[in-house]
Scaffold this motif. Structure first.
Motif, PDB file in Angstrom:
ATOM      1  N   TYR A  32       0.871  -1.168   0.000  1.00  0.00           N
ATOM      2  CA  TYR A  32       0.000   0.000   0.000  1.00  0.00           C
ATOM      3  C   TYR A  32       0.915   1.227   0.000  1.00  0.00           C
ATOM      4  O   TYR A  32       1.885   1.279   0.750  1.00  0.00           O
ATOM      5  N   PHE A  34       1.553   5.559  -0.069  1.00  0.00           N
ATOM      6  CA  PHE A  34       1.006   6.826   0.395  1.00  0.00           C
ATOM      7  C   PHE A  34       2.003   7.959   0.132  1.00  0.00           C
ATOM      8  O   PHE A  34       3.216   7.738   0.118  1.00  0.00           O
ATOM      9  N   LYS A  49      -3.214   8.140  -1.918  1.00  0.00           N
ATOM     10  CA  LYS A  49      -2.825   6.776  -1.581  1.00  0.00           C
ATOM     11  C   LYS A  49      -3.190   5.843  -2.725  1.00  0.00           C
ATOM     12  O   LYS A  49      -4.096   6.134  -3.526  1.00  0.00           O
ATOM     13  N   PHE A  51      -3.984   1.683  -3.329  1.00  0.00           N
ATOM     14  CA  PHE A  51      -4.162   0.337  -2.803  1.00  0.00           C
ATOM     15  C   PHE A  51      -4.198  -0.684  -3.936  1.00  0.00           C
ATOM     16  O   PHE A  51      -3.567  -1.731  -3.855  1.00  0.00           O
ATOM     17  N   VAL A  94       3.025   0.580   3.384  1.00  0.00           N
ATOM     18  CA  VAL A  94       2.704  -0.522   4.285  1.00  0.00           C
ATOM     19  C   VAL A  94       3.114  -1.788   3.569  1.00  0.00           C
ATOM     20  O   VAL A  94       2.552  -2.142   2.533  1.00  0.00           O
ATOM     21  N   GLN A  97       0.886  -6.980   4.248  1.00  0.00           N
ATOM     22  CA  GLN A  97      -0.503  -6.871   3.823  1.00  0.00           C
ATOM     23  C   GLN A  97      -1.470  -7.144   4.959  1.00  0.00           C
ATOM     24  O   GLN A  97      -2.650  -6.831   4.865  1.00  0.00           O
ATOM     25  N   ALA A  98      -0.943  -7.727   6.016  1.00  0.00           N
ATOM     26  CA  ALA A  98      -1.805  -7.983   7.165  1.00  0.00           C
ATOM     27  C   ALA A  98      -1.629  -6.934   8.243  1.00  0.00           C
ATOM     28  O   ALA A  98      -2.230  -7.014   9.292  1.00  0.00           O
ATOM     29  N   GLY A  99      -0.794  -5.960   8.004  1.00  0.00           N
ATOM     30  CA  GLY A  99      -0.504  -4.971   9.026  1.00  0.00           C
ATOM     31  C   GLY A  99      -0.841  -3.579   8.569  1.00  0.00           C
ATOM     32  O   GLY A  99      -1.332  -3.361   7.467  1.00  0.00           O
ATOM     33  N   THR A 100      -0.567  -2.613   9.433  1.00  0.00           N
ATOM     34  CA  THR A 100      -0.937  -1.242   9.125  1.00  0.00           C
ATOM     35  C   THR A 100       0.166  -0.226   9.376  1.00  0.00           C
ATOM     36  O   THR A 100      -0.016   0.934   9.081  1.00  0.00           O
ATOM     37  N   ALA A 101       1.297  -0.631   9.921  1.00  0.00           N
ATOM     38  CA  ALA A 101       2.322   0.336  10.271  1.00  0.00           C
ATOM     39  C   ALA A 101       2.997   0.890   9.023  1.00  0.00           C
ATOM     40  O   ALA A 101       3.350   0.158   8.103  1.00  0.00           O
ATOM     41  N   LEU A 102       3.151   2.204   8.981  1.00  0.00           N
ATOM     42  CA  LEU A 102       3.781   2.879   7.850  1.00  0.00           C
ATOM     43  C   LEU A 102       5.300   2.849   7.980  1.00  0.00           C
ATOM     44  O   LEU A 102       5.835   3.075   9.057  1.00  0.00           O
TER      45      LEU A 102
END
Lengths: 114, 115
Positions: A32, A34, A49, A51, A94, A97-102
Motif C-alpha cells: 500500500y 502513500f 494513496k 491500494f 505498508v 498486507q496484514a498490518g498497518t504500520a507505515l
C-alpha cells in the motif's frame, strides 16, 4: 530488506513549473502506497494513496501519483507548483498486507522560487 | 472536523525527568500509532495499538519508554528517565481499523527537548 527510498533530499522548483518527486520501494509484493506532506511545525497530511486498481491516483491540492510495478516506484507529480506547496514530502508504504504500520522514506524538501 | 489531538505541543525538560505525552485519537478509530521524527532517523514507528491492545512496540526502547491506552479516547507515551537523545518530535496517528493499509491521520506532534 524492505525499504523506501526518496532519492532527492532537496528540490527547488520555480513557481508555475511542474514537479516530480521520486519514491522507490523494495518489496516482493505490491504494498500500500502513500504520500504525505508536512509543513514546518505541523503534522503530516495525506495527499493521496494507492491500494489497487488504476495506477494513476489523484489527490488533494492538485497532486497525482503513478504506481509503476515494473520500476517499484510511486512518483508524485504536480503540473504547476504554487509557492504554498513548499514543504517536506514523505512517501510511505505498508509492506505487510496484514498490518498497518507505515514505513517512511527520508523525505524530500521542496522549495519554490519566484 | 475530527482531528487527532496531542498534548503538550512543546516540552522542555532536563535529563532524568519523566515525560508523558498524550494523544486523543479520532472518535471511533481503534488503531493508534506512535511515531518519532528526528533529523538523523526520519520518521520511525515506536508502537501501535488496536482496540487498546499493543500489537507492535518493537521500535520502542523498552528500558525507558512505555506506551499505554488507558481507554479508547486516550493514548500515552512515557519516557522515564529521559535522555538528550530522546529529543525529537513525537507524532500520534489514528486509523479506523477496518482495513489493512488503512489511512492514518496524524496529530500535530509533541516537540520534545531534553537538556
Amino acid at each position: 530488506a524492505q525499504s523506501v527510498t526518496q532519492p532527492d533530499i532537496h528540490i527547488t522548483v520555480s513557481e508555475g513549473a511542474s514537479l516530480e518527486l521520486r519514491c522507490n520501494y523494495s518489496y516482493g509484493a505490491t504494498p500500500y502506497l502513500f504520500w504525505y506532506v508536512q509543513s514546518p511545525g505541523q503534522g503530516l497530511q495525506l495527499l493521496l494513496k494507492y491500494f489497487s486498481g488504476d495506477t494513476l491516483v489523484q489527490g488533494i491540492k492538485g497532486f497525482e501519483a503513478e504506481f509503476k510495478r515494473s520500476q517499484s516506484s510511486f512518483n508524485l507529480r504536480k503540473p504547476s507548483v504554487h509557492w504554498s506547496d513548499a514543504a517536506e514530502y514523505f512517501c510511505a508504504v505498508v509492506f505487510n498486507q496484514a498490518g498497518t504500520a507505515l514505513i517512511f522514506g527520508k523525505g524530500t524538501t521542496l522549495s519554490v522560487s519566484s | 472536523d475530527a482531528r487527532v489531538t496531542q498534548t503538550p505541543r512543546h516540552k522542555v525538560t532536563e535529563m532524568g525527568q519523566e515525560v508523558t505525552m498524550r494523544c486523543q485519537p479520532i472518535l471511533g478509530h481503534n488503531t493508534v500509532f506512535w511515531y518519532r521524527q528526528t533529523m538523523m532517523q526520519g520518521l520511525e514507528l515506536l508502537a501501535y495499538f488496536r482496540n487498546r491492545a499493543p500489537l507492535d512496540d518493537s521500535g520502542m526502547p523498552k528500558d525507558r519508554f512505555s506506551a499505554e491506552m488507558p481507554d479508547a479516547t486516550l493514548a500515552t507515551l512515557k519516557i522515564q528517565p529521559s535522555e538528550p537523545r530522546d529529543s525529537a518530535v513525537y507524532f500520534c496517528a489514528s486509523g479506523p481499523g477496518r482495513t489493512n493499509g488503512e489511512t492514518q491521520y496524524f496529530g500535530p506532534g509533541t516537540r520534545l527537548l531534553v537538556l
